[in-house]
Design an enzyme around this catalytic site. Structure first.
Site, PDB file in Angstrom:
ATOM      1  N   HIS A 177      -3.818   5.191   0.665  1.00 21.19           N
ATOM      2  CA  HIS A 177      -3.800   4.412  -0.572  1.00 21.19           C
ATOM      3  C   HIS A 177      -4.669   3.158  -0.434  1.00 21.19           C
ATOM      4  O   HIS A 177      -5.180   2.642  -1.420  1.00 21.19           O
ATOM      5  CB  HIS A 177      -2.373   3.991  -0.936  1.00 21.19           C
ATOM      6  CG  HIS A 177      -1.464   5.133  -1.277  1.00 21.19           C
ATOM      7  ND1 HIS A 177      -0.777   5.840  -0.318  1.00 21.19           N
ATOM      8  CD2 HIS A 177      -1.159   5.683  -2.475  1.00 21.19           C
ATOM      9  CE1 HIS A 177      -0.061   6.780  -0.915  1.00 21.19           C
ATOM     10  NE2 HIS A 177      -0.270   6.704  -2.221  1.00 21.19           N
ATOM     11  N   ASP A 249      -5.965  14.612  -4.552  1.00 21.80           N
ATOM     12  CA  ASP A 249      -5.046  13.484  -4.576  1.00 21.80           C
ATOM     13  C   ASP A 249      -5.680  12.428  -5.480  1.00 21.80           C
ATOM     14  O   ASP A 249      -6.828  12.566  -5.931  1.00 21.80           O
ATOM     15  CB  ASP A 249      -4.820  12.936  -3.160  1.00 21.80           C
ATOM     16  CG  ASP A 249      -3.502  12.183  -3.020  1.00 21.80           C
ATOM     17  OD1 ASP A 249      -2.882  11.867  -4.045  1.00 21.80           O
ATOM     18  OD2 ASP A 249      -3.096  11.925  -1.870  1.00 21.80           O
TER      19      ASP A 249
END
Length: 347
Positions: A177, A249
């Site tokens: 992230h 993702d």
């Protein structure tokens, strides 16, 4: 050709968001905690989306359990995946509990008219900052057994499954992230261990979709798996024989930054072999992609891709009132909530 899954700002559908969802490139959306106030509100939001956007939309969420559960108040507090093996000593009971967790999670989401919760996590190990207790286990065999049971429960509730994060995110410490992680291990180790849950569950025909990692496996390829033809075409499609959907993702994550700006990330992910792209928390980036991403009108794989997409829509659903009166829900909701509380107390 619809390919993008986008997000919403808040708890109501804005007019400009309805326009974005109607865009030909948009295939669906993903919901987050910021979109949730209570069960009545989220049901009303989903109903409003279905009513105002005049096309089928794949509505998704991350409702894995443990720390990754977007809807909490009014829902079963689902246990972290690590808790099945860590808190339950009886192997048979571990599998029963994992199966019931998969069923209950999927049943609660389909009762809201949500098609897909991105689960299960198939990464091995618990040290990675992005994974932690989202992983079932450190070892291949128990991870496969528990994931298989969880998948059986999801399928019984009519929900497709998404194995993530291919070929395995569990042995890098960095959080994708926030940055692009590098896995420095020899390729033989990755193929002997990390890829095994994916390989074995694909062979058992249990995975409907796969989500690759924003991780660079330096001894295998120079690109993150999410933008790698080697991983998605040579290994996933050809060597492992996977014929389901490949989701990227979230391309808004810092780990995807290696691939360029948002349009470049989208192009590389599609070229590598992704069918559907997640782009979240980047409203300007979403508009850039919708304005600038060019797709073939009739690509050779169009029919197969459409078949894969259609297979992701939920197969059946209870209403919420019907679900919460079933013996299965009544028996398992309290047990699973108690398991999660015990897990939290033990940490």
């Amino acid at each position: 050709m619809s390919t993008l899954l986008i997000d919403l700002k808040g708890q109501e559908l804005l007019a400009e968001e309805a326009e974005l969802l109607a865009h030909p490139l948009v295939a669906g959306l993903i919901l987050f905690t910021r979109n949730f106030y209570d069960r009545s509100q989220i049901q009303a939001l989903i109903k409003d989306i279905r009513r105002r956007v005049k096309k089928p939309l794949l509505i998704t969420v991350d409702q894995e359990g443990g720390r990754v559960q977007r809807f909490r108040e009014g829902f079963t507090q689902l246990p972290a995946m690590q808790s099945f093996a860590a808190m339950i000593r009886d192997p048979a009971l571990q599998l029963i509990t994992a199966k019931e967790a998969g069923w209950l999670m999927a049943a609660e989401m389909t009762a809201l008219d949500i098609d897909l919760s991105f689960a299960p996590v198939l990464d091995l190990g618990h040290e990675c900052k992005a994974i932690g207790d989202r992983s079932f286990c450190e070892e291949v065999e128990p991870a496969v057994r528990l994931a298989s049971a969880f998948i059986d429960g999801m399928h019984q509730a009519g929900m497709a499954t998404t194995g993530k994060h291919f070929p395995g995110h569990g042995h890098v410490l960095a959080d994708s992230h926030l940055e692009t992680p590098y896995d420095e291990r020899p390729s033989a180790v990755i193929f002997e261990r990390d890829i095994q849950p994916f390989q074995q569950l694909i062979a058992q025909n249990k995975l409907d979709a796969v989500m690759p990692a924003h991780v660079i496996y330096r001894h295998c390829d120079s690109q993150p798996a999410s933008g790698s033809k080697y991983w998605l075409q040579d290994i996933l499609r050809q060597e492992l024989g996977f014929d389901g959907t490949v989701f990227s993702d979230d391309l808004g994550m810092k780990g995807a930054g290696f691939m360029g700006d948002f349009v470049a990330r989208s192009e590389k992910a599609l070229s590598a072999g992704c069918d559907l792209l997640l782009l979240c928390n980047e409203p300007e980036g979403t508009v850039q992609v919708l304005d600038n991403l060019k797709l073939e009108e009739n690509p050779p794989h169009f029919a197969a891709r459409q078949r894969r997409l259609q297979s992701l829509f939920k197969k059946k659903a209870f209403s919420w009132n019907e679900l919460t009166k079933t013996r299965r829900w009544l028996e398992n909701s309290k047990k699973l909530t108690a398991l999660q509380q015990s897990w939290l107390d033990s940490k």
